[in-house]
Design a protein around this motif. Structure first.
Motif, PDB file in Angstrom:
ATOM      1  N   ALA A  43       6.301  58.579  49.275  1.00 26.89           N
ATOM      2  CA  ALA A  43       6.643  57.295  48.664  1.00 26.89           C
ATOM      3  C   ALA A  43       8.129  56.990  48.819  1.00 26.89           C
ATOM      4  O   ALA A  43       8.519  55.819  48.939  1.00 26.89           O
ATOM      5  N   ASN A  44       8.965  58.012  48.825  1.00 18.88           N
ATOM      6  CA  ASN A  44      10.415  57.830  48.962  1.00 18.88           C
ATOM      7  C   ASN A  44      10.882  57.807  50.412  1.00 18.88           C
ATOM      8  O   ASN A  44      12.075  57.640  50.672  1.00 18.88           O
ATOM      9  N   LEU A  45       9.976  57.981  51.360  1.00 22.63           N
ATOM     10  CA  LEU A  45      10.351  58.083  52.765  1.00 22.63           C
ATOM     11  C   LEU A  45      11.121  56.864  53.281  1.00 22.63           C
ATOM     12  O   LEU A  45      12.147  57.050  53.961  1.00 22.63           O
ATOM     13  N   PRO A  46      10.716  55.630  52.979  1.00 20.29           N
ATOM     14  CA  PRO A  46      11.521  54.495  53.464  1.00 20.29           C
ATOM     15  C   PRO A  46      12.964  54.531  52.952  1.00 20.29           C
ATOM     16  O   PRO A  46      13.891  54.232  53.701  1.00 20.29           O
ATOM     17  N   GLN A  47      13.150  54.901  51.699  1.00 18.15           N
ATOM     18  CA  GLN A  47      14.497  54.981  51.129  1.00 18.15           C
ATOM     19  C   GLN A  47      15.295  56.094  51.805  1.00 18.15           C
ATOM     20  O   GLN A  47      16.478  55.926  52.111  1.00 18.15           O
ATOM     21  N   ILE A  48      14.663  57.228  52.054  1.00 16.47           N
ATOM     22  CA  ILE A  48      15.327  58.351  52.712  1.00 16.47           C
ATOM     23  C   ILE A  48      15.750  57.966  54.134  1.00 16.47           C
ATOM     24  O   ILE A  48      16.875  58.229  54.556  1.00 16.47           O
ATOM     25  N   ILE A  49      14.849  57.313  54.868  1.00 16.06           N
ATOM     26  CA  ILE A  49      15.158  56.896  56.244  1.00 16.06           C
ATOM     27  C   ILE A  49      16.296  55.882  56.242  1.00 16.06           C
ATOM     28  O   ILE A  49      17.216  55.978  57.056  1.00 16.06           O
ATOM     29  N   ASN A  50      16.239  54.927  55.330  1.00 21.05           N
ATOM     30  CA  ASN A  50      17.305  53.928  55.223  1.00 21.05           C
ATOM     31  C   ASN A  50      18.639  54.596  54.923  1.00 21.05           C
ATOM     32  O   ASN A  50      19.671  54.244  55.498  1.00 21.05           O
ATOM     33  N   HIS A  51      18.619  55.573  54.037  1.00 21.11           N
ATOM     34  CA  HIS A  51      19.838  56.293  53.677  1.00 21.11           C
ATOM     35  C   HIS A  51      20.404  57.043  54.893  1.00 21.11           C
ATOM     36  O   HIS A  51      21.612  57.038  55.134  1.00 21.11           O
TER      37      HIS A  51
END
Length: 58
Positions: A43-51
């Protein structure tokens, strides 16, 4: 129009996917991770990739 496929090919794909999921869950359990931990990270993968792509340091 739907593509009609060989039923055995669909069954093989389904079984191989199911076996892969079971193996992954067992490995995670052995390493101390719960399926909820995995879902949280997915679920946090998009945020991690963006970071990571923004180049910011932790």
């Amino acid at each position: 129009m739907y593509l009609i496929t060989d039923g055995s090919a669909v069954l093989k794909t389904f079984l191989s996917t199911a076996i892969a999921i079971v193996v992954i869950v067992i490995i995670l359990k052995v390493l101390g991770f719960s399926p909820q931990d995995l879902m949280h990270e997915i679920a946090n993968l998009p945020q991690i990739i963006n970071h990571l792509l923004s180049g910011k340091k932790y």
